[in-house]
Scaffold this motif. Structure first.
Motif, PDB file in Angstrom:
ATOM      1  N   ALA A   1       4.210 -78.894 -57.041  1.00 51.94           N
ATOM      2  CA  ALA A   1       3.811 -79.940 -56.107  1.00 51.94           C
ATOM      3  C   ALA A   1       5.047 -80.576 -55.489  1.00 51.94           C
ATOM      4  O   ALA A   1       5.150 -80.715 -54.259  1.00 51.94           O
TER       5      ALA A   1
ATOM      6  N   ALA B   1       1.276 -74.442 -49.830  1.00 52.25           N
ATOM      7  CA  ALA B   1       0.649 -75.526 -50.581  1.00 52.25           C
ATOM      8  C   ALA B   1      -0.851 -75.574 -50.307  1.00 52.25           C
ATOM      9  O   ALA B   1      -1.622 -76.070 -51.118  1.00 52.25           O
ATOM     10  N   GLY B   2      -1.257 -75.027 -49.136  1.00 49.62           N
ATOM     11  CA  GLY B   2      -2.669 -75.040 -48.794  1.00 49.62           C
ATOM     12  C   GLY B   2      -3.413 -73.798 -49.261  1.00 49.62           C
ATOM     13  O   GLY B   2      -4.634 -73.761 -49.227  1.00 49.62           O
ATOM     14  N   SER B   3      -2.696 -72.769 -49.695  1.00 47.70           N
ATOM     15  CA  SER B   3      -3.391 -71.532 -50.056  1.00 47.70           C
ATOM     16  C   SER B   3      -4.060 -71.650 -51.413  1.00 47.70           C
ATOM     17  O   SER B   3      -3.536 -72.253 -52.341  1.00 47.70           O
ATOM     18  N   ASP B   4      -5.248 -71.044 -51.541  1.00 48.33           N
ATOM     19  CA  ASP B   4      -6.022 -71.161 -52.775  1.00 48.33           C
ATOM     20  C   ASP B   4      -5.262 -70.610 -53.971  1.00 48.33           C
ATOM     21  O   ASP B   4      -5.247 -71.202 -55.048  1.00 48.33           O
TER      22      ASP B   4
ATOM     23  N   ARG C   1      -2.644 -72.979 -54.980  1.00 43.84           N
ATOM     24  CA  ARG C   1      -3.242 -74.199 -55.526  1.00 43.84           C
ATOM     25  C   ARG C   1      -3.741 -73.970 -56.944  1.00 43.84           C
ATOM     26  O   ARG C   1      -3.566 -74.809 -57.824  1.00 43.84           O
ATOM     27  N   ARG C   2      -4.318 -72.824 -57.185  1.00 41.62           N
ATOM     28  CA  ARG C   2      -4.881 -72.582 -58.502  1.00 41.62           C
ATOM     29  C   ARG C   2      -3.777 -72.318 -59.537  1.00 41.62           C
ATOM     30  O   ARG C   2      -3.739 -72.920 -60.595  1.00 41.62           O
TER      31      ARG C   2
ATOM     32  N   TYR D   1      -0.316 -72.648 -59.340  1.00 40.91           N
ATOM     33  CA  TYR D   1       0.903 -73.446 -59.496  1.00 40.91           C
ATOM     34  C   TYR D   1       0.690 -74.940 -59.318  1.00 40.91           C
ATOM     35  O   TYR D   1       1.487 -75.741 -59.756  1.00 40.91           O
ATOM     36  N   LEU D   2      -0.380 -75.319 -58.617  1.00 38.97           N
ATOM     37  CA  LEU D   2      -0.597 -76.749 -58.438  1.00 38.97           C
ATOM     38  C   LEU D   2      -1.649 -77.272 -59.398  1.00 38.97           C
ATOM     39  O   LEU D   2      -1.846 -78.471 -59.525  1.00 38.97           O
TER      40      LEU D   2
ATOM     41  N   VAL E   1      -4.780 -77.096 -59.208  1.00 37.35           N
ATOM     42  CA  VAL E   1      -5.982 -77.638 -58.585  1.00 37.35           C
ATOM     43  C   VAL E   1      -7.124 -76.665 -58.873  1.00 37.35           C
ATOM     44  O   VAL E   1      -7.051 -75.489 -58.556  1.00 37.35           O
TER      45      VAL E   1
ATOM     46  N   THR F   1     -10.184 -74.967 -58.077  1.00 37.79           N
ATOM     47  CA  THR F   1     -11.205 -74.657 -57.080  1.00 37.79           C
ATOM     48  C   THR F   1     -12.389 -74.061 -57.842  1.00 37.79           C
ATOM     49  O   THR F   1     -12.258 -73.696 -59.004  1.00 37.79           O
TER      50      THR F   1
ATOM     51  N   GLY G   1      -6.082 -81.780 -61.742  1.00 35.37           N
ATOM     52  CA  GLY G   1      -6.174 -80.377 -62.135  1.00 35.37           C
ATOM     53  C   GLY G   1      -6.400 -80.072 -63.592  1.00 35.37           C
ATOM     54  O   GLY G   1      -5.867 -79.115 -64.098  1.00 35.37           O
TER      55      GLY G   1
END
Lengths: 552, 296
Positions: A221, A248-251, A254-255, A257-258, A260, A262, A550
């Motif tokens: 992040a 940063a916007g790619s799924d 995001r899943r 490394y961030l 988040v 989904t 997350g």
């Protein structure tokens, strides 16, 4: 003034401002016979850019930095192919001094400041490659501008600084040679959220001064926020790359490394963890009834410094208790008191009815309390298997005579112990690494070795000091799943110290927050996340919202 | 009492010579992590070259020449043998230095044969009288020069760029390399400096009351091993203190050997090792050695 000096320095190399400052092309590297660490990595760093390099532990991020800084041979590694062009010149295979003088400096993972040297001497050591004294003076001035804190602490030993200050010193030391390209290896490792924020600002500030940056980070992040471009390494290759904002916007990012969650990824992960059936039964052979771990009014003083002041908490059997707080708040000291490494100046700690205050560490371990260490207490020159065997020590009967003579009984026992170690390795996911030397392993994998070693002792209570430091969101979620599963299968009582908030909030039943050695909050995680005192002291208002989404 | 004071002064002087040799052990250990058992034969070379040339070129130039030869030999050993094996297990390398020691010493002992070469020190067997006390001039000269060198050394280690680089590299070589510090050059420099210090110490060793360089001179460096070990192997202060302790103990044992005769003859020779054992029993890392302290 230095800008002109530098320009004169490179004028022979042609138009260096037009192209990228660094161009890595199809780079291959390996360590001894441990296989390929880099398998065709290509990336570019634009003049004045910040490039983030993300990836799992063992993906090759540190190897990439070592290859660029010319220090691979020191780790018995080598570049086996490809090229590294810096300002249009080939630097692959050059010696580290030449590369530093050329203006490329690496800040190593884990800070690695010279603990016995003063802050002043640490900075001097960083400037030794620069022969020009006035340039050294200028660099020093710039370092003090960025880190006024270091100027205040000039005559203090580096080892006495807090984690955040040590990271500042490590960066300051690297800036002493006035680099045009700065390689940062995990600057946020083991730092509290607020300090991570500061480090991010400092990196941006350094970059604004004209220094290009390659930033290797597990805190994706932060890295994606301050970088212009990013590369994701997977098993020694570039898996994904692009503008940081796009990534940063790619799924996928995001899943992995961030952290988040989904909808699909949650499903995928549920499947993943369902598919793995861990042989946890091997850990449940001889188990006493778990008891309550209790700290009452614990105060610890070192010389004039109070590390803990009247700290009390209670860990109910079978629950998970997290201790969080800024660097230097006394979290590790807490664990050290519980395991008998430090003695409480006043107050007491007990396990069930047994007082732990006067017990030596090995007696406490014999009660079924095992721990891991923040700064990794493994034997670097021995294999993972051997390190895990150490954990079996208290459950090994053969004395040193029988073992030394290799009597049949001790050989049989050793075989059984090794068998057990292999099963533990499977649980913590180390099966493939059993015969590798610990110093060859990435930081995050070493953390798993520590967990494995603690589990080998078949504990009832597990104390974990920063178990997911150096891991990215995905790995940390995996670790969280492993621990949750162990807890469920074995009824373990767990005390953990950690900065990774999704990890803490997902696992803990109760959280104690320390600041300056005192308890500022104690309660269930959702209450703690809203506590204004905690937000101010530790999480920071911005960090809290962004980092708690997350949990798995 | 007079005897005690005289022995103390002699002991301190001898101790400062041991300290010079022990510095060599510590320097090489800090820079490369190796205990250099070839130190004795390097000392022998320095003393031999100085004693052989002093008749032609004079004492002081001969001493410098001896120091230069010992430094060169030590640096060559590092550059051509040890450097290629960097990263090998330090214990294996320590054994290797034993082998190197035997090769160098054998050749030198062959050259020396049954002869004894005097050091040609200008103060010879003169003694100085200070009040009631009688002190050999050699001892005064040895102590003064040793103090001079040791002080310069400490100052350099503390304040110079070289000292900062040495200490940084000794703490964490890999990180020092990241700062652009040249580890190979530092190591060769440490070996050379250790050699030069050993040669200077060697010249004093073979001065009065010793008759001169003979084929046993190299062994005298061995007594500095306990000095370095007592001090802690990685501490310069330790080497100084360890050297002084060994010098005092050896001198007292020799001076009072009649009173100590119930312990048998030749106590002076084993005393350093006895002291070392006792110190290590209580402080396994030596008096000033860095025990591996970590924050857990």
């Amino acid at each position: 003034m230095n800008a002109t000096a530098q320009a004169a320095d490179t004028s022979g190399a042609g138009p260096s401002t037009a192209g990228p400052i660094l161009r890595v092309t199809d780079l291959h590297a390996s360590y001894g016979d441990a296989g390929t660490a880099l398998d065709g990595v290509s990336l570019e760093v634009a003049q004045g850019g910040i490039v983030a390099v993300l990836g799992n532990n063992g993906a090759g991020k540190s190897t990439l930095l070592r290859a660029i800084s010319g220090t691979l041979p020191l780790e018995s590694g080598r570049i086996t192919g490809g090229s590294i062009e810096y300002e249009g010149r080939e630097i692959a295979g050059k010696d580290p001094t030449t590369i530093v003088r050329g203006g490329v400096v690496q800040v190593p993972e884990g800070r690695r400041i010279f603990a016995g040297l003063t802050v002043d001497e640490n900075l001097r050591a960083g400037g030794l490659a620069t022969k020009d004294r006035s340039a050294r003076g200028a660099a020093r001035g710039r370092v003090f501008e960025l880190f006024p804190r270091l100027e205040e602490r000039l005559s203090q030993k580096g080892g006495l600084l807090s984690g955040g200050e040590q990271q500042m010193l490590a960066i300051g030391r690297a800036l002493m040679s006035q680099p045009r390209l700065l390689l940062l290896d995990e600057p946020s490792l083991g730092l509290a959220p607020q300090i991570v924020e500061q480090i991010a600002e400092i990196v941006t500030e350094i970059n604004r001064g004209g220094t290009s940056v390659v930033l290797v980070e597990q805190n994706a992040a932060m890295a994606l926020r301050i970088s212009t471009d990013a590369f994701v390494l997977e098993s020694g290759r570039v898996g994904l790359s692009g503008r940081s904002a796009d990534l940063a916007g790619s799924d996928e990012v995001r899943r992995r490394y961030l952290g988040v969650a989904t909808e699909e990824s949650a499903e995928a992960q549920a499947e993943e963890s369902a598919a793995v059936t861990r042989p946890t039964h091997v850990l449940s052979t001889r188990r006493a009834e778990p008891k309550t771990l209790h700290a009452a009014g614990v105060t610890v003083r070192f010389g004039g410094i109070t590390a803990l002041e009247d700290v009390s908490f209670e860990v109910a059997p079978g629950t998970t208790h997290a201790i969080i707080g800024p660097n230097g708040a006394g979290k590790s000291t807490c664990l050290n008191v519980l395991t008998g490494v430090y003695r409480a100046t006043s107050g007491n700690v007990s396990y069930g009815d047994t007082g732990l205050d006067t017990m030596r560490p090995h007696r406490i371990a014999a009660l079924g309390i095992a721990r891991t260490f923040q700064n990794l207490a493994l034997s670097p020159e021995t294999t993972v298997e051997r390190n895990l065997l150490v954990g079996r020590h208290r459950l090994t009967k053969a004395g040193f005579v029988a073992a030394g003579l290799s009597l049949p009984s001790s050989r049989r026992e050793l075989a059984a112990q090794i068998d057990h170690v292999h099963q533990v390795a499977e649980i913590v996911g180390l099966t493939g690494d059993l015969h590798r030397l610990v110093h060859e392993l990435p930081y995050g994998v070493r953390k798993r070795v520590e967990l494995g070693r603690a589990l080998c002792a078949e504990p009832d209570v597990l104390l974990l000091d920063e178990p997911v430091a150096g891991m990215n969101a995905h790995e940390s979620a995996e670790m969280s799943a492993t621990i949750a599963e162990l807890r469920a299968a074995l009824g373990l009582t767990i005390v953990l110290v950690e900065h990774d908030m999704p990890f803490v909030m997902g696992l803990a039943d109760r959280v104690t927050v320390l600041d300056f050695g005192e308890v500022i909050a104690d309660g269930p995680p959702d209450e703690i996340q809203r506590d204004p005192a905690v937000l101010a002291a530790y999480l920071g208002t911005a960090g809290a919202g962004a980092e708690t989404g997350g949990t798995t | 009492m007079t005897q005690f004071i005289e022995l103390t002064i002699n002991g301190l002087s001898l101790g400062s010579i041991y300290a010079l040799i022990a510095f060599g052990f510590v320097l090489v250990y800090k820079a490369t992590g190796i205990i250099n058992f070839a130190h004795g034969s390097i000392l022998l070379l320095g003393a031999y070259v100085a004693a052989r040339t002093q008749a032609d070129i004079g004492f002081w130039p001969a001493m410098l020449l001896g120091a230069a030869s010992a430094a060169t030999l030590a640096a060559l050993v590092d550059v051509f043998i040890m450097r290629r094996l960097r990263g090998t297990e330090p214990n294996s390398l320590a054994i290797l230095t034993l082998g190197i020691d035997i090769v160098i010493a054998t050749d030198l002992i062959r050259r020396i044969g049954p002869d004894i070469f005097t050091s040609g020190a200008p103060w010879g067997s003169e003694v100085a009288r200070v009040g009631d006390y009688v002190i050999p001039e050699t001892r005064i000269a040895a102590a003064s020069i040793a103090i001079l060198i040791i002080s310069a050394f400490f100052l350099a280690f503390r304040y110079s760029d070289w000292g900062v680089a040495m200490r940084a590299a000794a703490t964490d070589g890999r990180t020092a390399a990241l700062m652009g510090i040249r580890l190979n050059r530092l190591a060769a420099g440490a070996w050379a400096l250790a050699g030069a210090l050993a040669a200077v110490a060697g010249v004093f060793f073979v001065s009065f009351p010793s008759p001169g360089v003979d084929n046993a001179t190299g062994l005298s460096a061995l007594a500095a091993i306990p000095a370095a070990v007592i001090g802690g192997l990685d501490s310069l202060i330790g080497a100084l203190v360890g050297g002084l302790i060994i010098g005092l103990v050896a001198t007292y044992c020799a001076g009072y050997q009649d009173e100590l005769s119930f312990l048998g003859r030749g106590l002076g020779e084993i005393a350093p090792y006895t002291v070392m054992l006792i110190v290590l029993l209580f402080r396994p890392a030596g008096l000033f050695g860095s025990r591996s302290v970590t924050r857990v």
